[in-house]
Design a protein around this motif. Structure first.
Motif, PDB file in Angstrom:
ATOM      1  N   ALA A 145      53.418 -41.318 -29.668  1.00 57.99           N
ATOM      2  CA  ALA A 145      52.652 -41.379 -28.425  1.00 57.99           C
ATOM      3  C   ALA A 145      52.181 -42.800 -28.160  1.00 57.99           C
ATOM      4  O   ALA A 145      52.172 -43.265 -27.011  1.00 57.99           O
ATOM      5  CB  ALA A 145      51.460 -40.422 -28.507  1.00 57.99           C
ATOM      6  N   LEU A 146      51.778 -43.500 -29.225  1.00 58.63           N
ATOM      7  CA  LEU A 146      51.349 -44.895 -29.050  1.00 58.63           C
ATOM      8  C   LEU A 146      52.522 -45.747 -28.585  1.00 58.63           C
ATOM      9  O   LEU A 146      52.384 -46.587 -27.687  1.00 58.63           O
ATOM     10  CB  LEU A 146      50.784 -45.441 -30.358  1.00 58.63           C
ATOM     11  CG  LEU A 146      50.356 -46.908 -30.333  1.00 58.63           C
ATOM     12  CD1 LEU A 146      49.260 -47.131 -29.308  1.00 58.63           C
ATOM     13  CD2 LEU A 146      49.881 -47.367 -31.696  1.00 58.63           C
ATOM     14  N   ILE A 147      53.711 -45.501 -29.167  1.00 56.23           N
ATOM     15  CA  ILE A 147      54.895 -46.257 -28.756  1.00 56.23           C
ATOM     16  C   ILE A 147      55.198 -45.966 -27.289  1.00 56.23           C
ATOM     17  O   ILE A 147      55.523 -46.875 -26.520  1.00 56.23           O
ATOM     18  CB  ILE A 147      56.089 -45.897 -29.666  1.00 56.23           C
ATOM     19  CG1 ILE A 147      55.847 -46.469 -31.067  1.00 56.23           C
ATOM     20  CG2 ILE A 147      57.387 -46.443 -29.103  1.00 56.23           C
ATOM     21  CD1 ILE A 147      56.807 -45.978 -32.112  1.00 56.23           C
ATOM     22  N   ASP A 148      55.047 -44.693 -26.894  1.00 59.75           N
ATOM     23  CA  ASP A 148      55.257 -44.345 -25.496  1.00 59.75           C
ATOM     24  C   ASP A 148      54.287 -45.105 -24.598  1.00 59.75           C
ATOM     25  O   ASP A 148      54.672 -45.611 -23.538  1.00 59.75           O
ATOM     26  CB  ASP A 148      55.079 -42.837 -25.314  1.00 59.75           C
ATOM     27  CG  ASP A 148      55.508 -42.378 -23.943  1.00 59.75           C
ATOM     28  OD1 ASP A 148      56.603 -42.795 -23.511  1.00 59.75           O
ATOM     29  OD2 ASP A 148      54.763 -41.629 -23.293  1.00 59.75           O
ATOM     30  N   GLY A 149      53.030 -45.205 -25.039  1.00 60.93           N
ATOM     31  CA  GLY A 149      52.049 -45.957 -24.256  1.00 60.93           C
ATOM     32  C   GLY A 149      52.400 -47.422 -24.171  1.00 60.93           C
ATOM     33  O   GLY A 149      52.216 -48.059 -23.118  1.00 60.93           O
ATOM     34  N   ILE A 150      52.930 -47.975 -25.253  1.00 63.50           N
ATOM     35  CA  ILE A 150      53.306 -49.395 -25.238  1.00 63.50           C
ATOM     36  C   ILE A 150      54.496 -49.617 -24.307  1.00 63.50           C
ATOM     37  O   ILE A 150      54.536 -50.594 -23.561  1.00 63.50           O
ATOM     38  CB  ILE A 150      53.596 -49.866 -26.677  1.00 63.50           C
ATOM     39  CG1 ILE A 150      52.265 -49.995 -27.432  1.00 63.50           C
ATOM     40  CG2 ILE A 150      54.318 -51.204 -26.676  1.00 63.50           C
ATOM     41  CD1 ILE A 150      52.405 -50.151 -28.911  1.00 63.50           C
ATOM     42  N   LEU A 151      55.460 -48.675 -24.322  1.00 58.42           N
ATOM     43  CA  LEU A 151      56.597 -48.795 -23.404  1.00 58.42           C
ATOM     44  C   LEU A 151      56.127 -48.700 -21.953  1.00 58.42           C
ATOM     45  O   LEU A 151      56.621 -49.405 -21.076  1.00 58.42           O
ATOM     46  CB  LEU A 151      57.636 -47.711 -23.703  1.00 58.42           C
ATOM     47  CG  LEU A 151      58.343 -47.840 -25.062  1.00 58.42           C
ATOM     48  CD1 LEU A 151      59.271 -46.668 -25.286  1.00 58.42           C
ATOM     49  CD2 LEU A 151      59.105 -49.154 -25.152  1.00 58.42           C
ATOM     50  N   GLU A 152      55.124 -47.823 -21.741  1.00 57.07           N
ATOM     51  CA  GLU A 152      54.565 -47.701 -20.399  1.00 57.07           C
ATOM     52  C   GLU A 152      53.889 -49.007 -19.979  1.00 57.07           C
ATOM     53  O   GLU A 152      54.039 -49.460 -18.838  1.00 57.07           O
ATOM     54  CB  GLU A 152      53.566 -46.540 -20.376  1.00 57.07           C
ATOM     55  CG  GLU A 152      52.880 -46.274 -19.051  1.00 57.07           C
ATOM     56  CD  GLU A 152      53.840 -45.792 -17.971  1.00 57.07           C
ATOM     57  OE1 GLU A 152      54.958 -45.362 -18.316  1.00 57.07           O
ATOM     58  OE2 GLU A 152      53.468 -45.878 -16.786  1.00 57.07           O
ATOM     59  N   LEU A 153      53.186 -49.628 -20.920  1.00 55.52           N
ATOM     60  CA  LEU A 153      52.548 -50.908 -20.617  1.00 55.52           C
ATOM     61  C   LEU A 153      53.595 -51.979 -20.332  1.00 55.52           C
ATOM     62  O   LEU A 153      53.436 -52.799 -19.414  1.00 55.52           O
ATOM     63  CB  LEU A 153      51.654 -51.341 -21.785  1.00 55.52           C
ATOM     64  CG  LEU A 153      50.897 -52.647 -21.582  1.00 55.52           C
ATOM     65  CD1 LEU A 153      49.938 -52.535 -20.415  1.00 55.52           C
ATOM     66  CD2 LEU A 153      50.132 -53.045 -22.835  1.00 55.52           C
ATOM     67  N   GLN A 154      54.700 -51.946 -21.085  1.00 60.35           N
ATOM     68  CA  GLN A 154      55.776 -52.899 -20.809  1.00 60.35           C
ATOM     69  C   GLN A 154      56.314 -52.702 -19.400  1.00 60.35           C
ATOM     70  O   GLN A 154      56.582 -53.667 -18.686  1.00 60.35           O
ATOM     71  CB  GLN A 154      56.907 -52.714 -21.819  1.00 60.35           C
ATOM     72  CG  GLN A 154      56.553 -53.233 -23.198  1.00 60.35           C
ATOM     73  CD  GLN A 154      57.760 -53.243 -24.123  1.00 60.35           C
ATOM     74  OE1 GLN A 154      58.729 -52.540 -23.887  1.00 60.35           O
ATOM     75  NE2 GLN A 154      57.678 -54.024 -25.183  1.00 60.35           N
ATOM     76  N   ARG A 155      56.470 -51.435 -19.006  1.00 64.47           N
ATOM     77  CA  ARG A 155      56.950 -51.150 -17.654  1.00 64.47           C
ATOM     78  C   ARG A 155      55.979 -51.696 -16.615  1.00 64.47           C
ATOM     79  O   ARG A 155      56.371 -52.309 -15.626  1.00 64.47           O
ATOM     80  CB  ARG A 155      57.136 -49.632 -17.479  1.00 64.47           C
ATOM     81  CG  ARG A 155      57.902 -49.239 -16.237  1.00 64.47           C
ATOM     82  CD  ARG A 155      57.871 -47.741 -16.019  1.00 64.47           C
ATOM     83  NE  ARG A 155      56.505 -47.237 -15.803  1.00 64.47           N
ATOM     84  CZ  ARG A 155      55.806 -47.425 -14.696  1.00 64.47           C
ATOM     85  NH1 ARG A 155      56.334 -48.081 -13.698  1.00 64.47           N
ATOM     86  NH2 ARG A 155      54.572 -46.965 -14.592  1.00 64.47           N
ATOM     87  N   ILE A 156      54.662 -51.483 -16.880  1.00 61.80           N
ATOM     88  CA  ILE A 156      53.656 -51.978 -15.941  1.00 61.80           C
ATOM     89  C   ILE A 156      53.745 -53.496 -15.826  1.00 61.80           C
ATOM     90  O   ILE A 156      53.728 -54.054 -14.739  1.00 61.80           O
ATOM     91  CB  ILE A 156      52.243 -51.538 -16.396  1.00 61.80           C
ATOM     92  CG1 ILE A 156      52.073 -50.029 -16.232  1.00 61.80           C
ATOM     93  CG2 ILE A 156      51.169 -52.268 -15.613  1.00 61.80           C
ATOM     94  CD1 ILE A 156      50.803 -49.489 -16.824  1.00 61.80           C
TER      95      ILE A 156
END
Lengths: 169, 162
Positions: B141-152
Protein backbone atom coordinates in the motif's frame (compact mmCIF):
# COMPACT_ATOMS: atom_id res chain seq x y z
CA UNK A 1 5.62 -23.02 49.82
CA UNK A 2 5.17 -19.32 49.87
CA UNK A 3 5.57 -17.67 53.19
CA UNK A 4 2.64 -15.75 54.58
CA UNK A 5 3.97 -12.25 54.21
CA UNK A 6 0.91 -10.67 55.76
CA UNK A 7 1.45 -12.44 59.06
CA UNK A 8 5.15 -11.72 58.83
CA UNK A 9 4.48 -8.02 58.31
CA UNK A 10 1.95 -7.93 61.16
CA UNK A 11 4.49 -9.52 63.43
CA UNK A 12 7.29 -7.15 62.42
CA UNK A 13 5.26 -3.96 62.41
CA UNK A 14 2.64 -4.36 65.06
CA UNK A 15 0.98 -0.97 64.72
CA UNK A 16 0.45 -1.22 60.96
CA UNK A 17 -3.08 -1.86 59.78
CA UNK A 18 -3.14 -4.43 57.00
CA UNK A 19 -5.94 -6.23 55.30
CA UNK A 20 -6.12 -8.62 52.40
CA UNK A 21 -8.21 -8.42 49.28
CA UNK A 22 -8.85 -11.04 46.62
CA UNK A 23 -7.54 -10.22 43.21
CA UNK A 24 -10.03 -10.09 40.38
CA UNK A 25 -7.67 -11.57 37.84
CA UNK A 26 -5.49 -14.07 39.68
CA UNK A 27 -5.23 -16.18 42.79
CA UNK A 28 -2.81 -13.71 44.31
CA UNK A 29 -4.11 -11.58 47.12
CA UNK A 30 -3.39 -7.90 47.40
CA UNK A 31 -2.14 -6.41 50.66
CA UNK A 32 -3.93 -3.18 51.51
CA UNK A 33 -2.05 -0.70 53.69
CA UNK A 34 -2.54 2.87 54.82
CA UNK A 35 -0.73 5.69 52.95
CA UNK A 36 1.12 6.70 56.12
CA UNK A 37 2.52 3.17 56.56
CA UNK A 38 3.73 2.77 52.99
CA UNK A 39 7.31 3.88 53.57
CA UNK A 40 7.81 1.61 56.60
CA UNK A 41 6.29 -1.43 54.89
CA UNK A 42 8.26 -0.83 51.70
CA UNK A 43 11.51 -0.34 53.59
CA UNK A 44 11.19 -3.54 55.56
CA UNK A 45 10.19 -5.54 52.48
CA UNK A 46 13.18 -4.20 50.59
CA UNK A 47 15.89 -4.26 53.26
CA UNK A 48 15.03 -7.07 55.68
CA UNK A 49 17.30 -10.06 54.89
CA UNK A 50 14.35 -12.42 55.31
CA UNK A 51 12.11 -10.57 52.87
CA UNK A 52 14.56 -9.03 50.43
CA UNK A 53 12.04 -8.09 47.76
CA UNK A 54 14.61 -6.58 45.43
CA UNK A 55 12.65 -5.78 42.30
CA UNK A 56 9.71 -3.44 41.73
CA UNK A 57 7.80 -4.48 38.61
CA UNK A 58 5.47 -1.54 38.38
CA UNK A 59 3.50 1.16 40.08
CA UNK A 60 0.02 1.63 38.71
CA UNK A 61 -2.16 4.63 39.41
CA UNK A 62 -5.93 4.12 39.33
CA UNK A 63 -8.82 6.49 39.82
CA UNK A 64 -11.54 4.79 41.90
CA UNK A 65 -13.76 7.89 41.76
CA UNK A 66 -13.93 8.13 45.57
CA UNK A 67 -10.17 7.71 46.05
CA UNK A 68 -7.01 7.14 44.10
CA UNK A 69 -5.22 3.80 44.26
CA UNK A 70 -1.55 2.99 43.83
CA UNK A 71 -0.66 -0.64 43.14
CA UNK A 72 2.88 -1.92 43.69
CA UNK A 73 3.98 -5.24 42.21
CA UNK A 74 7.05 -6.28 44.15
CA UNK A 75 9.20 -9.28 43.35
CA UNK A 76 11.98 -11.25 45.03
CA UNK A 77 14.26 -12.53 42.32
CA UNK A 78 16.13 -15.09 44.45
CA UNK A 79 12.92 -16.83 45.62
CA UNK A 80 10.64 -16.17 42.62
CA UNK A 81 8.01 -14.66 44.91
CA UNK A 82 5.72 -11.80 44.20
CA UNK A 83 3.46 -9.67 46.38
CA UNK A 84 1.03 -6.92 45.56
CA UNK A 85 0.75 -3.82 47.72
CA UNK A 86 -2.20 -1.48 47.38
CA UNK A 87 -2.53 1.96 48.88
CA UNK A 88 -5.70 4.03 48.83
CA UNK A 89 -4.99 7.72 48.62
CA UNK A 90 -7.56 10.42 49.42
CA UNK A 91 -8.38 12.60 46.43
CA UNK A 92 -8.33 15.95 48.22
CA UNK A 93 -4.70 15.48 49.26
CA UNK A 94 -3.24 12.83 46.92
CA UNK A 95 0.20 12.52 48.45
CA UNK A 96 2.16 9.39 49.43
CA UNK A 97 5.82 8.73 50.07
CA UNK A 98 8.14 7.99 47.20
CA UNK A 99 9.93 4.63 47.20
CA UNK A 100 12.43 5.69 44.53
CA UNK A 101 15.32 5.49 46.99
CA UNK A 102 14.46 1.83 47.69
CA UNK A 103 13.79 0.68 44.13
CA UNK A 104 15.29 2.89 41.41
CA UNK A 105 12.66 1.65 38.93
CA UNK A 106 10.07 3.51 41.00
CA UNK A 107 11.41 6.83 39.73
CA UNK A 108 9.81 6.73 36.27
CA UNK A 109 6.76 4.74 37.40
CA UNK A 110 5.98 7.38 39.99
CA UNK A 111 6.43 10.10 37.38
CA UNK A 112 3.95 8.28 35.17
CA UNK A 113 1.41 7.92 37.98
CA UNK A 114 1.84 11.61 38.69
CA UNK A 115 1.54 12.56 35.03
CA UNK A 116 -1.60 10.60 34.19
CA UNK A 117 -3.46 10.18 37.50
CA UNK A 118 -2.08 13.04 39.57
CA UNK A 119 -0.65 11.18 42.55
CA UNK A 120 2.00 13.28 44.30
CA UNK A 121 5.03 11.43 45.61
CA UNK A 122 6.67 12.99 48.62
CA UNK A 123 10.50 13.12 48.43
CA UNK A 124 10.62 12.01 44.82
CA UNK A 125 13.97 13.12 43.29
CA UNK A 126 12.49 14.63 40.13
CA UNK A 127 8.69 14.72 39.97
CA UNK A 128 8.03 16.01 36.45
CA UNK A 129 5.64 14.83 33.76
CA UNK A 130 7.09 11.92 31.83
CA UNK A 131 4.75 11.38 28.86
CA UNK A 132 2.69 14.50 28.33
CA UNK A 133 4.25 17.87 27.51
CA UNK A 134 5.42 19.90 30.50
CA UNK A 135 2.76 22.59 30.01
CA UNK A 136 -0.19 20.15 29.91
CA UNK A 137 -3.00 20.93 32.33
CA UNK A 138 -4.72 18.25 34.38
CA UNK A 139 -4.25 14.50 34.66
CA UNK A 140 -5.99 12.69 31.80
CA UNK A 141 -6.65 9.29 33.40
CA UNK A 142 -8.78 10.86 36.13
CA UNK A 143 -12.40 9.87 35.61
CA UNK A 144 -13.54 13.48 35.82
CA UNK A 145 -10.95 14.73 33.31
CA UNK A 146 -12.32 16.95 30.56
CA UNK A 147 -10.03 17.31 27.54
CA UNK A 148 -9.24 20.90 26.57
CA UNK A 149 -10.54 22.41 23.33
CA UNK A 150 -7.06 23.36 22.30
CA UNK A 151 -3.53 22.42 23.23
CA UNK A 152 -1.62 25.53 22.19
CA UNK A 153 -2.84 26.13 18.66
CA UNK A 154 -3.78 22.50 17.95
CA UNK A 155 -7.43 21.48 18.31
CA UNK A 156 -8.26 18.62 20.72
CA UNK A 157 -11.92 18.28 19.91
CA UNK A 158 -14.29 16.05 21.81
CA UNK A 159 -17.11 16.63 19.37
CA UNK A 160 -15.25 16.50 16.12
CA UNK A 161 -17.99 16.99 13.58
CA UNK A 162 -18.83 20.46 14.84
CA UNK A 163 -15.37 21.75 15.49
CA UNK A 164 -12.91 20.55 12.88
CA UNK A 165 -12.70 22.63 9.76
CA UNK A 166 -9.96 21.18 7.63
CA UNK A 167 -7.99 23.53 5.35
CA UNK A 168 -8.66 22.81 1.69
CA UNK A 169 -5.69 22.72 -0.64
CA UNK B 1 12.99 27.26 -38.88
CA UNK B 2 10.62 25.09 -36.83
CA UNK B 3 11.86 23.94 -33.43
CA UNK B 4 12.54 20.22 -33.18
CA UNK B 5 9.75 18.11 -31.72
CA UNK B 6 10.04 16.19 -28.49
CA UNK B 7 11.33 12.70 -28.79
CA UNK B 8 14.29 10.52 -29.45
CA UNK B 9 16.59 11.41 -32.30
CA UNK B 10 19.13 8.72 -33.02
CA UNK B 11 20.58 6.70 -30.21
CA UNK B 12 21.91 9.43 -27.94
CA UNK B 13 19.79 12.52 -28.50
CA UNK B 14 16.68 13.27 -26.45
CA UNK B 15 14.75 16.48 -26.85
CA UNK B 16 12.34 17.65 -24.18
CA UNK B 17 11.61 20.79 -22.15
CA UNK B 18 13.18 21.72 -18.85
CA UNK B 19 9.93 21.55 -16.89
CA UNK B 20 9.25 18.01 -18.00
CA UNK B 21 12.84 16.96 -17.36
CA UNK B 22 12.71 18.38 -13.85
CA UNK B 23 9.39 16.75 -13.08
CA UNK B 24 10.71 13.42 -14.34
CA UNK B 25 13.82 13.82 -12.18
CA UNK B 26 11.84 14.78 -9.10
CA UNK B 27 9.38 11.92 -9.51
CA UNK B 28 12.19 9.42 -10.04
CA UNK B 29 14.14 10.34 -6.93
CA UNK B 30 11.73 10.99 -4.09
CA UNK B 31 13.88 11.24 -1.00
CA UNK B 32 11.77 11.02 2.16
CA UNK B 33 12.92 11.87 5.64
CA UNK B 34 13.97 9.03 7.91
CA UNK B 35 11.55 9.26 10.75
CA UNK B 36 8.68 7.22 12.02
CA UNK B 37 6.05 7.93 14.63
CA UNK B 38 4.44 4.58 15.43
CA UNK B 39 3.75 1.09 14.11
CA UNK B 40 3.31 2.39 10.53
CA UNK B 41 7.03 3.12 10.66
CA UNK B 42 7.69 -0.62 10.98
CA UNK B 43 5.86 -1.18 7.71
CA UNK B 44 7.75 1.74 6.18
CA UNK B 45 11.04 0.15 7.25
CA UNK B 46 9.89 -3.17 5.79
CA UNK B 47 9.07 -1.39 2.55
CA UNK B 48 12.51 0.18 2.47
CA UNK B 49 14.30 -3.09 3.23
CA UNK B 50 15.34 -5.71 0.73
CA UNK B 51 12.09 -7.65 0.24
CA UNK B 52 10.10 -4.66 -1.02
CA UNK B 53 13.09 -2.43 -1.79
CA UNK B 54 11.96 1.16 -2.24
CA UNK B 55 15.30 1.88 -3.93
CA UNK B 56 13.72 0.45 -7.08
CA UNK B 57 11.60 3.59 -7.28
CA UNK B 58 14.45 5.95 -6.47
CA UNK B 59 13.05 6.30 -2.96
CA UNK B 60 15.90 6.62 -0.55
CA UNK B 61 15.59 7.75 3.08
CA UNK B 62 17.57 10.83 4.00
CA UNK B 63 18.68 11.66 7.53
CA UNK B 64 18.04 15.40 7.30
CA UNK B 65 15.01 17.47 6.32
CA UNK B 66 17.34 19.72 4.32
CA UNK B 67 18.20 16.84 1.99
CA UNK B 68 14.69 15.49 1.55
CA UNK B 69 11.79 16.41 -0.66
CA UNK B 70 9.09 14.18 0.78
CA UNK B 71 7.80 13.38 4.22
CA UNK B 72 6.05 10.13 5.11
CA UNK B 73 3.93 10.70 8.20
CA UNK B 74 4.08 7.11 9.38
CA UNK B 75 2.08 6.92 12.56
CA UNK B 76 0.19 8.69 15.29
CA UNK B 77 0.82 12.41 15.49
CA UNK B 78 0.51 13.29 19.16
CA UNK B 79 -0.05 16.88 20.21
CA UNK B 80 3.41 16.88 21.75
CA UNK B 81 4.87 15.83 18.40
CA UNK B 82 2.69 18.06 16.20
CA UNK B 83 4.83 21.18 16.53
CA UNK B 84 7.95 19.12 15.80
CA UNK B 85 6.39 17.56 12.70
CA UNK B 86 5.49 20.99 11.41
CA UNK B 87 8.97 22.31 12.08
CA UNK B 88 10.48 19.37 10.15
CA UNK B 89 8.14 20.17 7.27
CA UNK B 90 9.13 23.82 7.31
CA UNK B 91 12.83 22.90 7.27
CA UNK B 92 12.48 21.01 3.99
CA UNK B 93 13.43 22.88 0.81
CA UNK B 94 10.78 23.40 -1.86
CA UNK B 95 9.34 21.65 -3.78
CA UNK B 96 8.12 19.21 -1.15
CA UNK B 97 5.41 16.61 -0.78
CA UNK B 98 3.73 14.82 2.10
CA UNK B 99 2.39 11.27 2.29
CA UNK B 100 0.03 10.61 5.16
CA UNK B 101 0.40 6.93 5.99
CA UNK B 102 -2.22 5.02 7.96
CA UNK B 103 -5.40 5.83 9.85
CA UNK B 104 -3.76 7.81 12.67
CA UNK B 105 -2.04 10.25 10.36
CA UNK B 106 -5.13 10.51 8.16
CA UNK B 107 -7.70 11.20 10.85
CA UNK B 108 -6.55 10.20 14.32
CA UNK B 109 -7.58 6.59 13.67
CA UNK B 110 -8.45 4.68 16.85
CA UNK B 111 -7.85 7.86 18.85
CA UNK B 112 -10.68 9.65 17.01
CA UNK B 113 -13.04 9.64 19.97
CA UNK B 114 -11.06 9.29 23.18
CA UNK B 115 -7.61 10.47 22.22
CA UNK B 116 -7.03 13.56 24.30
CA UNK B 117 -3.40 13.55 23.20
CA UNK B 118 -3.68 12.91 19.44
CA UNK B 119 -3.99 15.34 16.56
CA UNK B 120 -7.03 14.33 14.51
CA UNK B 121 -5.28 14.17 11.17
CA UNK B 122 -1.91 15.55 10.14
CA UNK B 123 -3.62 17.63 7.44
CA UNK B 124 -4.66 20.00 10.22
CA UNK B 125 -1.09 21.29 10.38
CA UNK B 126 0.59 20.57 7.03
CA UNK B 127 -0.76 20.05 3.48
CA UNK B 128 -0.99 16.39 2.45
CA UNK B 129 -0.65 15.09 -1.12
CA UNK B 130 -1.38 11.37 -0.75
CA UNK B 131 -3.42 9.57 1.91
CA UNK B 132 -2.79 5.85 2.42
CA UNK B 133 -5.54 4.03 4.36
CA UNK B 134 -4.79 1.06 6.60
CA UNK B 135 -3.90 0.26 10.16
CA UNK B 136 -1.07 -0.11 9.42
CA UNK B 137 -0.95 -0.22 5.60
CA UNK B 138 1.09 -3.06 4.15
CA UNK B 139 4.30 -2.20 2.27
CA UNK B 140 2.42 -2.75 -1.01
CA UNK B 141 0.00 0.00 0.00
CA UNK B 142 2.88 2.36 0.77
CA UNK B 143 4.44 1.56 -2.61
CA UNK B 144 1.07 2.27 -4.23
CA UNK B 145 1.00 5.63 -2.45
CA UNK B 146 4.51 6.42 -3.64
CA UNK B 147 3.57 5.54 -7.23
CA UNK B 148 0.55 7.80 -6.85
CA UNK B 149 2.81 10.59 -5.63
CA UNK B 150 5.09 10.02 -8.62
CA UNK B 151 2.07 10.35 -10.89
CA UNK B 152 1.08 13.58 -9.14
CA UNK B 153 4.58 15.00 -9.50
CA UNK B 154 4.79 14.01 -13.18
CA UNK B 155 1.35 15.11 -14.19
CA UNK B 156 0.73 18.25 -12.20
CA UNK B 157 1.30 21.20 -14.48
CA UNK B 158 2.51 23.51 -11.77
CA UNK B 159 3.95 22.10 -8.61
CA UNK B 160 3.01 23.71 -5.34
CA UNK B 161 3.95 27.39 -5.16
CA UNK B 162 7.59 27.92 -4.35
Amino acid sequence: MQKNWVDWLKQKLEDVSIHLEDSVLSSEKAIFIQPTDLLRVATILRTDPEAKFDFLHSITGIDLKSDLLAVYHIYAISRNERIILKVKIPKDHPMIDSVAHLWPSADWHEREAFDLVGILFHNHPDLRRILLPDDWEGHPLRKDYVPPDYYGEFPVPANLKDRIKRPTN
Amino acid sequence: MTPPKEGLYGRNILITNVDKLFRWARASSIWPQTFGLACCAIEMMAAAASRFDLDRFGVFMRPSPRQSDAMIISGTVTLKMASRVRRLYEQMPDPKWVISMGSCANSGGPYWEGGYHVLKGVDLIIPVDVYIPGCPPRPEALIDGILELQRIIKETEHNRAI
